[in-house]
Enzyme design. Sequence first.
Site, PDB file in Angstrom:
ATOM      1  N   ASN A  70       2.318  -2.537   9.702  1.00  0.00           N
ATOM      2  CA  ASN A  70       1.362  -1.920  11.109  1.00  0.00           C
ATOM      3  C   ASN A  70       0.580  -2.310  10.963  1.00  0.00           C
ATOM      4  O   ASN A  70      -0.034  -3.278   9.179  1.00  0.00           O
ATOM      5  CB  ASN A  70       1.043  -1.155   9.520  1.00  0.00           C
ATOM      6  CG  ASN A  70       0.214   0.168   9.811  1.00  0.00           C
ATOM      7  OD1 ASN A  70      -0.191  -0.012  10.261  1.00  0.00           O
ATOM      8  ND2 ASN A  70      -0.069   1.930   8.831  1.00  0.00           N
TER       9      ASN A  70
ATOM     10  N   CYS B  45      -6.423   3.206  12.034  1.00  0.00           N
ATOM     11  CA  CYS B  45      -4.919   3.059  12.825  1.00  0.00           C
ATOM     12  C   CYS B  45      -4.929   4.544  14.239  1.00  0.00           C
ATOM     13  O   CYS B  45      -4.657   3.673  15.370  1.00  0.00           O
ATOM     14  CB  CYS B  45      -3.758   3.376  12.000  1.00  0.00           C
ATOM     15  SG  CYS B  45      -3.529   2.657  10.379  1.00  0.00           S
TER      16      CYS B  45
ATOM     17  N   HIS C 207       2.046   4.779  17.360  1.00  0.00           N
ATOM     18  CA  HIS C 207       1.843   3.725  16.130  1.00  0.00           C
ATOM     19  C   HIS C 207       2.325   3.642  15.388  1.00  0.00           C
ATOM     20  O   HIS C 207       3.308   4.053  14.974  1.00  0.00           O
ATOM     21  CB  HIS C 207       0.644   4.475  15.427  1.00  0.00           C
ATOM     22  CG  HIS C 207       0.172   3.804  13.786  1.00  0.00           C
ATOM     23  ND1 HIS C 207      -0.455   2.622  14.212  1.00  0.00           N
ATOM     24  CD2 HIS C 207      -0.224   4.003  12.958  1.00  0.00           C
ATOM     25  CE1 HIS C 207      -0.911   2.552  12.663  1.00  0.00           C
ATOM     26  NE2 HIS C 207      -0.689   3.677  11.993  1.00  0.00           N
TER      27      HIS C 207
END
Length: 323
Positions: free
Chosen positions: A280, A117, A250
Amino acid sequence: MSGPSRRAIILGTGSALPKRRVTNAELAETVDTSDEWIVERTGIRARHIAGEGETTATLGADAARGALEAAGIEAHEIGLIILATATPDQTFPASATKVQDMLGITDCVAFDVAAVCSGFLYALSVADSMIRGGTADKALVIGSETFSRILDWEDRATCVLFGDGAGAVVLGAEEASERGILSVALHADGRHNQLLYVDGGPSTTGTVGKLRMKGQEVFRHAVTNLAAVLSEAVAKAGLETSAIDWVVPHQANRRILDATARKLGLAPEKVIVTVDEHANTSAASVPLAFDSAVRDGRIKRGDLIVFEAMGGGFTWGAAVARF
């Protein structure tokens, strides 16, 4: 030429999403979950899932085309492509080289970065260093993922959290500019491998594997690490947190975004949130959110932006840029 006053500036942004949009209600038809359960815990309402013919490379190439168009740059002008991903099309070669081919570029530096990520932040830092050092004058930095292909669709605690997509920026070199990447702060701590990982790989099982996560422990680390690294990057740029126009975080969980903002004393309206629509998307999440906010007019030229992310590894980082 390289030089102390040479800086990497953001010339354009782009993004791409798979055609198929899957709502929580649709997901609840096959997974033991509900819209209420997902929204309450994560803020996610929908995600995009890659279909046949849609891969990390095809999504990355589409995002890159959007960024090139926004920048007014021809593909052949690109001297560097860095693609951040945890879900490459193949074990090798790098998906960046597939994107290169799709864009019709026959010679440039092209490679992947794997930091899950945080991948886009790591890739942005590498591209910034290479531009400052004179390796390239124009670069494509891409985050692209097809996480749906490494999910255990019977594990309701993880499969509802992720989606597929891509985001990209074009960077260019400029002398003595007030714009551009002002600072980057990156970290990793490999002791936390078992909190967020994939249970496979070429060197261990010979399989791709599936994503595994201990959500509550990841949440706790995320809030602490993200607040600290954001403050670190802002201080490194010689600025105060109050100077920030926008935080582009994020997009893992709405509660992490809210808790991080509170910890830093940032107004919630300064935080770009797309997790409700994209879920996500790992390395794609930051550039995807950035492009969304640039295109809807919220983020404007001259705005001071902080990007931040944390992912499996753990890896985490932040970057400050004047758009």
